[in-house]
Design a protein around this motif. Structure first.
Motif, PDB file in Angstrom:
ATOM      1  N   ALA A  65       0.843  -1.194   0.000  1.00  0.00           N
ATOM      2  CA  ALA A  65       0.000   0.000   0.000  1.00  0.00           C
ATOM      3  C   ALA A  65       0.873   1.236   0.000  1.00  0.00           C
ATOM      4  N   PRO A  66       0.533   2.273  -0.780  1.00  0.00           N
ATOM      5  CA  PRO A  66       1.380   3.461  -0.869  1.00  0.00           C
ATOM      6  C   PRO A  66       1.659   4.083   0.481  1.00  0.00           C
ATOM      7  N   GLN A  67       0.629   4.175   1.373  1.00  0.00           N
ATOM      8  CA  GLN A  67       0.848   4.839   2.643  1.00  0.00           C
ATOM      9  C   GLN A  67       1.822   4.089   3.540  1.00  0.00           C
ATOM     10  N   ASP A  68       2.046   2.790   3.260  1.00  0.00           N
ATOM     11  CA  ASP A  68       2.967   1.995   4.064  1.00  0.00           C
ATOM     12  C   ASP A  68       4.374   1.955   3.489  1.00  0.00           C
ATOM     13  N   ASP A  69       4.570   2.498   2.293  1.00  0.00           N
ATOM     14  CA  ASP A  69       5.856   2.352   1.634  1.00  0.00           C
ATOM     15  C   ASP A  69       6.229   3.642   0.900  1.00  0.00           C
ATOM     16  N   LEU A  70       6.108   4.764   1.597  1.00  0.00           N
ATOM     17  CA  LEU A  70       6.454   6.046   0.994  1.00  0.00           C
ATOM     18  C   LEU A  70       7.945   6.094   0.687  1.00  0.00           C
ATOM     19  N   PRO A  71       8.328   6.739  -0.416  1.00  0.00           N
ATOM     20  CA  PRO A  71       9.746   6.867  -0.717  1.00  0.00           C
ATOM     21  C   PRO A  71      10.434   7.780   0.279  1.00  0.00           C
ATOM     22  N   GLN A  72      11.728   7.631   0.398  1.00  0.00           N
ATOM     23  CA  GLN A  72      12.491   8.478   1.311  1.00  0.00           C
ATOM     24  C   GLN A  72      12.462   9.936   0.870  1.00  0.00           C
ATOM     25  N   ALA A  73      12.487  10.158  -0.409  1.00  0.00           N
ATOM     26  CA  ALA A  73      12.498  11.530  -0.930  1.00  0.00           C
ATOM     27  C   ALA A  73      11.730  11.579  -2.247  1.00  0.00           C
ATOM     28  N   VAL A  74      10.994  12.644  -2.440  1.00  0.00           N
ATOM     29  CA  VAL A  74      10.264  12.819  -3.692  1.00  0.00           C
ATOM     30  C   VAL A  74      10.488  14.245  -4.202  1.00  0.00           C
ATOM     31  N   LYS A  75      10.339  14.373  -5.493  1.00  0.00           N
ATOM     32  CA  LYS A  75      10.547  15.646  -6.173  1.00  0.00           C
ATOM     33  C   LYS A  75       9.193  16.221  -6.578  1.00  0.00           C
ATOM     34  N   ILE A  76       8.969  17.480  -6.228  1.00  0.00           N
ATOM     35  CA  ILE A  76       7.730  18.160  -6.575  1.00  0.00           C
ATOM     36  C   ILE A  76       8.070  19.448  -7.316  1.00  0.00           C
ATOM     37  N   LEU A  77       7.403  19.661  -8.425  1.00  0.00           N
ATOM     38  CA  LEU A  77       7.579  20.901  -9.173  1.00  0.00           C
ATOM     39  C   LEU A  77       6.607  21.954  -8.675  1.00  0.00           C
ATOM     40  N   VAL A  78       7.071  23.193  -8.596  1.00  0.00           N
ATOM     41  CA  VAL A  78       6.211  24.337  -8.303  1.00  0.00           C
ATOM     42  C   VAL A  78       6.229  25.203  -9.556  1.00  0.00           C
ATOM     43  N   ALA A  79       5.095  25.225 -10.244  1.00  0.00           N
ATOM     44  CA  ALA A  79       5.030  25.885 -11.550  1.00  0.00           C
ATOM     45  C   ALA A  79       3.951  26.965 -11.539  1.00  0.00           C
ATOM     46  N   GLY A  80       3.824  27.644 -12.657  1.00  0.00           N
ATOM     47  CA  GLY A  80       2.831  28.701 -12.780  1.00  0.00           C
ATOM     48  C   GLY A  80       3.377  29.852 -13.601  1.00  0.00           C
ATOM     49  N   GLY A  81       2.559  30.840 -13.797  1.00  0.00           N
ATOM     50  CA  GLY A  81       2.950  31.986 -14.606  1.00  0.00           C
ATOM     51  C   GLY A  81       3.936  32.898 -13.901  1.00  0.00           C
ATOM     52  N   PHE A  82       4.399  33.882 -14.640  1.00  0.00           N
ATOM     53  CA  PHE A  82       5.342  34.878 -14.124  1.00  0.00           C
ATOM     54  C   PHE A  82       4.688  35.665 -12.989  1.00  0.00           C
TER      55      PHE A  82
END
Length: 201
Positions: free
Chosen positions: A13-30
């Motif tokens: 199950a995902p909640q039982d096996d979260l990765p140690q680190a994940v990458k998240i993008l923060v995007a949007g307009g100027f």
């Protein structure tokens, strides 16, 4: 059987096996507040590639609504936040101006999901980011930046204006406040877990 997030073991199950680190993008307009968001939440000294706006950008960069802005991100912002002892988030803020969009593919590589930060005064500036993540099939949430002077709209109004699919969450945050940004990121990760669960069924 449920499919684990990247880095997990098949069949867990995902909640039982979260990765140690994940990458998240923060995007949007100027000028939507991406650099501010990364700075507000990062537990390390955040890294920014800010340059002064110059005359060479006149007629190229759309500064309508953010005329007081004097700098711009030309490559990326970077920060890190630990949500708990098993999950570190590495945040990569994308440049918002059209002429730096060639950086997006590099920044998006390996990302778990994205946050599209929006300014209700200039929603059209977020169309490109929404389109980009829809084309890539990368899960994303839309975050309305509730800074001073921004007009408040219901989530469904924002959803309709951006022509979002029903499953894309529309959230609200103040990019200047650490607690608000942290709640946003928790919601974004939970959205990915829900998407992964739907894909596995």
């Amino acid at each position: 059987m449920t499919r684990a997030l990247p880095g997990g073991s098949p069949g867990t199950a995902p909640q039982d096996d979260l990765p140690q680190a994940v990458k998240i993008l923060v995007a949007g307009g100027f000028g939507t507040g991406k650099t501010t968001l990364v700075s507000a939440i990062s537990e390390i000294t955040s890294f920014h590639t800010e340059e002064n706006l110059t005359r060479t950008g006149l007629g190229v960069d759309d500064t309508a609504g953010v005329e007081a802005k004097t700098t711009t991100t030309v490559a990326m912002d970077f920060g890190r936040i630990t949500l708990h002892d098993r999950l570190d988030l590495f945040l990569f803020g994308t440049p918002g101006q059209d002429r730096f969009w060639f950086m997006w593919d590099e920044l998006a590589a390996g990302a778990l999901c994205a946050v599209v930060l929006t300014d209700t005064r200039r929603l059209a500036s977020s169309f490109a980011a929404v389109d980009y993540f829809e084309r890539r099939g990368l899960p994303f949430v839309v975050a309305v930046n509730t800074f001073d002077g921004a007009r408040a709209y219901p989530a469904e109004t924002v959803r309709a204006a951006l022509d979002l699919d029903p499953h894309v969450p529309v959230l609200f945050c103040d990019a200047r406040r650490r607690d608000s940004v942290k709640a946003l990121l928790v919601d974004a990760v939970e959205h990915v877990l829900a998407v992964e669960g739907r894909l596995a069924r």
